[in-house]
Design an enzyme around this catalytic site. Structure first.
Site, PDB file in Angstrom:
ATOM      1  N   GLY A 153       0.823  -1.197   0.000  1.00  0.00           N
ATOM      2  CA  GLY A 153       0.000   0.000   0.000  1.00  0.00           C
ATOM      3  C   GLY A 153       0.858   1.249   0.000  1.00  0.00           C
ATOM      4  N   CYS A 154       0.234   2.378  -0.331  1.00  0.00           N
ATOM      5  CA  CYS A 154       0.995   3.621  -0.444  1.00  0.00           C
ATOM      6  C   CYS A 154       1.508   4.099   0.916  1.00  0.00           C
ATOM      7  CB  CYS A 154       0.158   4.695  -1.120  1.00  0.00           C
ATOM      8  SG  CYS A 154      -1.466   4.965  -0.370  1.00  0.00           S
ATOM      9  N   TYR A 155       0.644   4.125   1.922  1.00  0.00           N
ATOM     10  CA  TYR A 155       1.095   4.568   3.245  1.00  0.00           C
ATOM     11  C   TYR A 155       2.173   3.658   3.840  1.00  0.00           C
ATOM     12  CZ  TYR A 155      -2.407   8.278   4.124  1.00  0.00           C
ATOM     13  OH  TYR A 155      -3.159   9.436   4.103  1.00  0.00           O
ATOM     14  N   PRO A 156       2.062   2.333   3.749  1.00  0.00           N
ATOM     15  CA  PRO A 156       3.058   1.473   4.392  1.00  0.00           C
ATOM     16  C   PRO A 156       4.448   1.505   3.765  1.00  0.00           C
ATOM     17  CG  PRO A 156       0.982   0.300   4.139  1.00  0.00           C
ATOM     18  CD  PRO A 156       0.875   1.563   3.326  1.00  0.00           C
TER      19      PRO A 156
END
Length: 350
Positions: A153-156
Site C-alpha cells: 500500500g501507499c502509506y506502508p
C-alpha cells in the site's frame, strides 16, 4: 535480445492504471496488450485520459470479454481493481501469467486479519498462501521467484523502508513508534466521492480513519516480522489538498546511545546502491515536491528535542513508488529485467 513482454492492466481507467500506462510507455521491453475498464469499455485510452492519447494502446474492454485466446498472448497482469474484487478475478486467471496485484487483497498474510479489516472473508485463501509481499528492496529474492506479488500500500511503503532495518538492527524501541502520515487526494482513487470534492478538501487539512485505517495492520505485519514478535503502531493518516505525494513523520525512541546520525548510517549502509531509496544527510528532510512523478523514496532524520528520541521523515509519490512504479519495479525483478527499466524518471519540479 530480450523478448517483448505483453502486458494486461485490469482497471486501467483509474489513477493507478493511468500511471502504469504512462510509465510502461517508456519501458523498452513491454507492449500493452489488454486494458480493461468495465464502465469505460469500448472507449479509447485517449478518451478517458487525454494526456495519454499519443500512447499506442488497445481500446478499453470489459474483463468478461477477454477470451482464453487473448490471455494466451499475455505475459504479465497488473491488477488495479478495488479490494474484495481482485481475489476472485486473479483466481480465474491462467496459470502461465505472472501477476502484480495493486489492491489490498493479498497483502495481509493472515486471512482472518483480512476479514477483520476488510469486512468479509477472503475469497482465495489458497492463493493467498502463494502471494509474496512486494516491498522490493527488502524482499527482492522472493519477488524474483513469485508468480503473484502483492504490491504494498501507499502509506506502508515509506515507513516500512525506514523502520524495518532499524528494528532488525535493534537501534529503536519497536513498541514506541508513532507515524503521522499525510497524503494527496489521488490516494483515494478516481471515483466520484462527496468528501473528495474541491470544496470539501481545499484550503484545509484533516485526519481521517483515526485508529482504524486499513493500512495499519499492513505496517504492523512488516514491523512484526522484523521484530519477530507482534507489534502495534500508532498510525494516523491525514488528507492534504494536493494531488500527489505522501509525507510520513515518524517518531521513534532509540536504544542506548543511538541518535539520528546512528540511524541514518545504518539506513545508508542498508540501501547503498539502491536506485530508488535515498537516505539524506542528517538534518536534511525530504519533501513531497522532491519526489513528484518519480519512483523515489527519500528518508531523512533529525534528533528530537526530547532526549533519546529521533524524528524520521519519508516522502514518496503515492501513485509511483506507492503504487504503479513499485509494481513495475517488481515486474522487472520477476522477469530478470533491469530494475530501473521504465522508471528512470527524475522528479518534476516545481
Amino acid at each position: 535480445m530480450t523478448k517483448t513482454v505483453k502486458i494486461a492492466i485490469l482497471g486501467a481507467s483509474g489513477y493507478t492504471g493511468a500511471e502504469l500506462v504512462r510509465l510502461l510507455d517508456t519501458h523498452p521491453n513491454t507492449e500493452l496488450a489488454i486494458l480493461t475498464a468495465d464502465r469505460r469499455a469500448g472507449q479509447t485510452l485517449g478518451a478517458v485520459f487525454p494526456h495519454l492519447a499519443q500512447v499506442k494502446a488497445p481500446p478499453l474492454v470489459s474483463i468478461d470479454d477477454v477470451t482464453a485466446e487473448d490471455w494466451a498472448g499475455v505475459d504479465v497482469v497488473f491488477c488495479a481493481l478495488p479490494h474484495a474484487t481482485t481475489q476472485a478475478v486473479i483466481a480465474r486467471l491462467p496459470e502461465h501469467l505472472r501477476i502484480v496485484d495493486l489492491s489490498a487483497d493479498f497483502r495481509l498474510f493472515d486471512t482472518d486479519v483480512y476479514a477483520e479489516w476488510y469486512g468479509g472473508p477472503h475469497k482465495a485463501p489458497e492463493l493467498q498462501k502463494t502471494a509474496i509481499y512486494g516491498l522490493t528492496e527488502l524482499d527482492r529474492e522472493r519477488v524474483a521467484n513469485a508468480r503473484l506479488v502483492a504490491n504494498p500500500g501507499c502509506y506502508p511503503t515509506g515507513p516500512q523502508l525506514a523502520l524495518i532495518p532499524l528494528i532488525e538492527s535493534g537501534l529503536i524501541e519497536p513498541d514506541d513508534i508513532i507515524i503521522d502520515a499525510k497524503s494527496g487526494v489521488s490516494g483515494a482513487g478516481r471515483g466520484a466521492k462527496e468528501g473528495l470534492l474541491h470544496g470539501e478538501v481545499s484550503e484545509g487539512l484533516h485526519a481521517y480513519a483515526v485508529a482504524s485505517h486499513r493500512h495499519a495492520p499492513e505496517i504492523e505485519q512488516g514491523l512484526s516480522r522484523a521484530a519477530r514478535r507482534p507489534l502495534l503502531v500508532n498510525f494516523t493518516p491525514h488528507l492534504v489538498p494536493m494531488n500527489r505525494g505522501i509525507l510520513c513523520t515518524i517518531y521513534v525512541r532509540t536504544v542506548g546511545e543511538a541518535d539520528a546520525g546512528t540511524l541514518l548510517s545504518k539506513l545508508t549502509v542498508r540501501f547503498q546502491g539502491e536506485p530508488f531509496v535515498k537516505v539524506l544527510p542528517k538534518g536534511t528532510l525530504p519533501q513531497t515536491r522532491h519526489v513528484r512523478g518519480s519512483n523515489l523514496c527519500l528518508i531523512g532524520a533529525a534528533d528530537d528535542r526530547l532526549p533519546g528520541r529521533v524524528i524520521l521523515v519519508t516522502a514518496i509519490d503515492n501513485l509511483v513508488k506507492g503504487a504503479a512504479g513499485q509494481a513495475i519495479q517488481n515486474m522487472n525483478v520477476m522477469l530478470g529485467l533491469p530494475e530501473t527499466a521504465g522508471l528512470a524518471l527524475q522528479p518534476i519540479f516545481p
